[in-house]
Design an enzyme around this catalytic site. Structure first.
Site, mmCIF file in Angstrom:
data_model
loop_
_atom_site.group_PDB
_atom_site.id
_atom_site.type_symbol
_atom_site.label_atom_id
_atom_site.label_comp_id
_atom_site.label_asym_id
_atom_site.label_seq_id
_atom_site.Cartn_x
_atom_site.Cartn_y
_atom_site.Cartn_z
ATOM 1 N N TYR A 155 0.892 -1.318 0.027
ATOM 2 C CA TYR A 155 0.035 -0.001 -0.236
ATOM 3 C C TYR A 155 0.737 1.231 -0.120
ATOM 4 O O TYR A 155 0.584 2.160 -0.575
ATOM 5 C CB TYR A 155 -0.849 -0.128 1.235
ATOM 6 C CG TYR A 155 -1.974 0.836 1.307
ATOM 7 C CD1 TYR A 155 -3.219 1.006 0.603
ATOM 8 C CD2 TYR A 155 -1.605 2.016 1.952
ATOM 9 C CE1 TYR A 155 -4.164 1.861 0.709
ATOM 10 C CE2 TYR A 155 -2.581 3.080 2.273
ATOM 11 C CZ TYR A 155 -4.012 2.909 1.354
ATOM 12 O OH TYR A 155 -4.911 4.124 1.946
ATOM 13 N N LYS A 159 0.749 4.083 -3.056
ATOM 14 C CA LYS A 159 0.327 5.435 -2.444
ATOM 15 C C LYS A 159 1.561 6.513 -2.977
ATOM 16 O O LYS A 159 1.181 7.658 -3.142
ATOM 17 C CB LYS A 159 -0.029 5.461 -1.028
ATOM 18 C CG LYS A 159 -1.334 4.842 -0.785
ATOM 19 C CD LYS A 159 -2.429 5.246 -1.677
ATOM 20 C CE LYS A 159 -3.807 4.888 -1.169
ATOM 21 N NZ LYS A 159 -4.857 5.309 -2.491
HETATM 22 P P1 NAD Z 1 -13.420 2.098 1.654
HETATM 23 O O1 NAD Z 1 -13.170 0.801 1.815
HETATM 24 O O2 NAD Z 1 -14.527 2.485 2.480
HETATM 25 O O3 NAD Z 1 -14.132 2.537 0.058
HETATM 26 C C1 NAD Z 1 -13.335 2.086 -1.001
HETATM 27 C C2 NAD Z 1 -14.405 1.732 -1.968
HETATM 28 O O4 NAD Z 1 -13.525 1.517 -3.367
HETATM 29 C C3 NAD Z 1 -15.251 0.419 -1.827
HETATM 30 O O5 NAD Z 1 -16.643 1.180 -1.957
HETATM 31 C C4 NAD Z 1 -14.718 -0.498 -2.688
HETATM 32 O O6 NAD Z 1 -15.916 -1.184 -3.236
HETATM 33 C C5 NAD Z 1 -14.201 0.406 -3.943
HETATM 34 N N1 NAD Z 1 -13.293 -0.495 -4.677
HETATM 35 C C6 NAD Z 1 -12.283 -1.303 -4.046
HETATM 36 N N2 NAD Z 1 -11.707 -1.910 -5.389
HETATM 37 C C7 NAD Z 1 -12.284 -1.393 -6.458
HETATM 38 C C8 NAD Z 1 -12.100 -1.654 -7.732
HETATM 39 N N3 NAD Z 1 -11.211 -2.604 -8.340
HETATM 40 N N4 NAD Z 1 -12.855 -1.184 -8.784
HETATM 41 C C9 NAD Z 1 -13.729 -0.138 -8.202
HETATM 42 N N5 NAD Z 1 -14.186 -0.005 -7.117
HETATM 43 C C10 NAD Z 1 -13.314 -0.584 -6.094
HETATM 44 O O7 NAD Z 1 -12.259 3.295 1.575
HETATM 45 P P2 NAD Z 1 -11.913 4.680 2.072
HETATM 46 O O8 NAD Z 1 -11.428 4.607 3.399
HETATM 47 O O9 NAD Z 1 -13.222 5.455 1.799
HETATM 48 O O10 NAD Z 1 -10.796 5.068 1.198
HETATM 49 C C11 NAD Z 1 -10.767 5.592 -0.033
HETATM 50 C C12 NAD Z 1 -9.451 5.991 -0.797
HETATM 51 O O11 NAD Z 1 -8.738 6.823 0.126
HETATM 52 C C13 NAD Z 1 -8.747 4.766 -0.960
HETATM 53 O O12 NAD Z 1 -7.983 5.001 -2.060
HETATM 54 C C14 NAD Z 1 -7.606 4.520 0.275
HETATM 55 O O13 NAD Z 1 -6.485 4.025 -0.166
HETATM 56 C C15 NAD Z 1 -7.559 6.103 0.633
HETATM 57 N N6 NAD Z 1 -7.127 6.383 2.029
HETATM 58 C C16 NAD Z 1 -7.914 5.995 2.851
HETATM 59 C C17 NAD Z 1 -7.797 6.434 4.185
HETATM 60 C C18 NAD Z 1 -8.323 6.303 5.436
HETATM 61 O O14 NAD Z 1 -7.899 6.498 6.633
HETATM 62 N N7 NAD Z 1 -9.821 5.678 5.442
HETATM 63 C C19 NAD Z 1 -6.488 7.014 4.425
HETATM 64 C C20 NAD Z 1 -5.698 7.572 3.534
HETATM 65 C C21 NAD Z 1 -5.925 7.025 2.160
#
Ligand code: NAD
Length: 254
Positions: A155, A159
């Site tokens: 990851y 990123k």
């Molecule tokens: P989440 O798991 O709640 O939502 C992610 C969504 O992406 C889900 O609805 C999932 O079905 C969809 N998804 C996964 N694989 C997919 C694919 N191959 N095609 C289409 N859709 C797909 O995650 P989140 O916490 O809302 O994270 C959103 C973004 O932010 C991600 O890129 C994550 O890495 C990044 N992020 C999150 C955090 C955090 O603390 N939550 C921190 C840093 C970065």
């Protein structure tokens, strides 16, 4: 120069829930029509309905961002249903955390595919419309994990990779008034982190409390904190900001 747009069309991937859903709703509130993409079309219903209930236009589409054909069909469906997409938010993401000695090939490959191949395929498809319109916005979700995080070799690599991708898109497409920026969230309370809490064998509530103690502003982030940053990067107002990485983490990061 900002010629006042009629209605921009945005695509947000992974917008069924969490950060993506918050960004989709926020861009709709900002006046954009939004293509809500996630793995299954059914899963997009809540986001699409929330946007429509607030008076906006949205279209839910099921597509796996790692699959070139599905990406092509999804972008075409947005163009046909809402209009030419000129705003793209690469948000879809997954975690497959493990220490390096336990990380499987599949853990590595799937994380690379969803974040990097997914952002590449989506951006390549959408930039055609952006170049044609001579205007565009690409926002990709990086993470504080880009700076290194135990259990996240896969990851962290993707990123950090998205930051290089963003800076390159900014250089290549800048001449068409297309900007590319990355948002690097810190700890945001979403379902994604529930599995991290499980892996660490603590309740989600304990996990959130522990995290908040380490964050200078004294709280964990909410999806809307990220949507606020995305709103700026997708707006007319950010036209001279490109190739940047904004850490939205409640405190300074490198
Ligand atoms: P989440 O798991 O709640 O939502 C992610 C969504 O992406 C889900 O609805 C999932 O079905 C969809 N998804 C996964 N694989 C997919 C694919 N191959 N095609 C289409 N859709 C797909 O995650 P989140 O916490 O809302 O994270 C959103 C973004 O932010 C991600 O890129 C994550 O890495 C990044 N992020 C999150 C955090 C955090 O603390 N939550 C921190 C840093 C970065």
């Amino acid at each position: 120069m900002t010629d006042s747009p009629t209605e921009r069309v945005a695509i947000v991937t992974g917008a069924a829930r969490g950060i993506g859903a918050a960004i989709a709703k926020r861009l709709a509130a900002d006046g954009m029509a939004v293509g809500v993409i996630d793995l299954a079309e059914d899963a997009t219903a809540a986001t699409v309905e929330a946007i429509r209930a607030a008076g906006g236009r949205a279209l839910g589409i099921g597509a796996d961002v790692t699959d070139g054909e599905q990406v092509q069909r999804a972008v075409q469906a947005v163009a046909d249903g809402l209009g030419a997409p000129t705003v793209l938010v690469n948000n879809a993401g997954i975690l497959r955390d493990n220490l390096i000695f336990k990380m499987t090939d599949e853990d590595w490959d799937r994380v690379v595919a969803v974040h990097l191949r997914g952002a590449f395929l989506m951006t390549r498809e959408v930039q055609r419309y952006q170049v044609e319109a001579k205007w565009g916005r690409v926002v990709s979700l990086s993470s504080t994990s880009a700076l290194g995080n135990r259990g996240q070799a896969n990851y962290a690599a993707v990123k950090a990779g998205l930051q290089g991708f963003t800076k390159t898109i900014a250089i290549e497409l800048g001449r068409y008034n297309i900007t590319a920026n990355a948002i690097a969230p810190g700890f945001i309370a979403t379902d994604m982190l529930r599995q991290t809490a499980e892996r660490m064998k603590v309740s989600f509530e304990q996990f959130l409390e522990g995290a908040a103690r380490e964050i200078p502003v004294g709280r964990v982030g909410q999806p809307e904190d990220i949507a606020n940053a995305a709103s700026f990067f997708c707006s007319e107002a950010s036209s001279f900001v490109s190739g940047q990485v904004l850490y939205v983490a409640g405190g300074p990061k490198a």
